[in-house]
Motif scaffolding. Structure first.
Motif, PDB file in Angstrom:
ATOM      1  N   VAL A  91      -3.181  13.921  12.444  1.00  0.00           N
ATOM      2  CA  VAL A  91      -2.050  13.368  11.730  1.00  0.00           C
ATOM      3  C   VAL A  91      -2.613  12.518  10.592  1.00  0.00           C
ATOM      4  N   CYS A  92      -1.786  12.241   9.617  1.00  0.00           N
ATOM      5  CA  CYS A  92      -2.257  11.547   8.416  1.00  0.00           C
ATOM      6  C   CYS A  92      -2.927  10.218   8.745  1.00  0.00           C
ATOM      7  N   ARG A  93      -2.371   9.504   9.695  1.00  0.00           N
ATOM      8  CA  ARG A  93      -2.934   8.196  10.040  1.00  0.00           C
ATOM      9  C   ARG A  93      -4.376   8.346  10.518  1.00  0.00           C
ATOM     10  N   ASP A 131      -9.958  20.261   7.255  1.00  0.00           N
ATOM     11  CA  ASP A 131      -8.820  21.140   7.551  1.00  0.00           C
ATOM     12  C   ASP A 131      -7.514  20.454   7.176  1.00  0.00           C
ATOM     13  N   HIS A 132      -7.424  19.189   7.557  1.00  0.00           N
ATOM     14  CA  HIS A 132      -6.205  18.444   7.277  1.00  0.00           C
ATOM     15  C   HIS A 132      -6.016  18.282   5.764  1.00  0.00           C
ATOM     16  N   LEU A 133      -7.089  17.939   5.073  1.00  0.00           N
ATOM     17  CA  LEU A 133      -6.994  17.733   3.628  1.00  0.00           C
ATOM     18  C   LEU A 133      -6.550  19.005   2.921  1.00  0.00           C
ATOM     19  N   GLU A 167      -4.517  21.090   3.879  1.00  0.00           N
ATOM     20  CA  GLU A 167      -3.097  21.384   4.091  1.00  0.00           C
ATOM     21  C   GLU A 167      -2.199  20.209   3.776  1.00  0.00           C
ATOM     22  N   CYS A 168      -2.782  19.098   3.404  1.00  0.00           N
ATOM     23  CA  CYS A 168      -1.985  17.893   3.197  1.00  0.00           C
ATOM     24  C   CYS A 168      -2.263  17.293   1.820  1.00  0.00           C
ATOM     25  N   PRO A 169      -1.405  17.572   0.846  1.00  0.00           N
ATOM     26  CA  PRO A 169      -1.624  17.053  -0.508  1.00  0.00           C
ATOM     27  C   PRO A 169      -1.617  15.536  -0.560  1.00  0.00           C
ATOM     28  N   HIS A 170      -0.870  14.889   0.351  1.00  0.00           N
ATOM     29  CA  HIS A 170      -0.811  13.428   0.342  1.00  0.00           C
ATOM     30  C   HIS A 170      -2.173  12.829   0.660  1.00  0.00           C
ATOM     31  N   CYS A 171      -2.799  13.369   1.692  1.00  0.00           N
ATOM     32  CA  CYS A 171      -4.104  12.843   2.072  1.00  0.00           C
ATOM     33  C   CYS A 171      -5.154  13.194   1.025  1.00  0.00           C
ATOM     34  N   SER A 172      -5.044  14.376   0.423  1.00  0.00           N
ATOM     35  CA  SER A 172      -5.984  14.731  -0.634  1.00  0.00           C
ATOM     36  C   SER A 172      -5.899  13.740  -1.775  1.00  0.00           C
TER      37      SER A 172
HETATM   38 ZN   LIG Z   1      -2.196  14.035   5.726  1.00  0.00          ZN
END
Ligand SMILES: [Zn+2]
Length: 86
Positions: free
Chosen positions: A12-14, A38-40, A42-47
């Motif tokens: 999860v983002c956290r 992997d998360h990055l 698929e997750c533009p916010h975290c990128s």
């Molecule tokens: Zn994220």
């Protein structure tokens, strides 16, 4: 659009945020690094956050979790909650 038949162990983002400073430091364990990447992917916010974090660390000249103000982390968590509730 991709669909996963099997649930992958996605962060999860956290969790992703918690790993980022270690990731940028280069001392993240390979298993965690893979999960984070992997998360990055698929997750533009975290990128986007990782990019900002990188700029912050460049400005500081070094990587110390302690240097990140609590407010920064709190703001981020608030942001993520807003994104996730869309
Ligand atoms: Zn994220």
């Amino acid at each position: 659009m991709r669909f996963w038949r099997r649930r992958r162990k996605l962060l999860v983002c956290r969790d992703a945020v918690a790993l980022m400073t270690t990731y940028l430091d280069g001392s993240l364990e390979p298993r965690d690094r893979d999960r984070l990447e992997d998360h990055l992917a698929e997750c533009p916010h975290c990128s986007e956050y990782l990019a900002q974090l990188r700029i912050t660390i460049d400005a500081l000249g070094h990587v110390e979790v302690e240097d990140l103000p609590d407010e920064t982390v709190d703001d981020l968590v608030t942001l993520y909650r807003r994104w996730q509730s869309d």
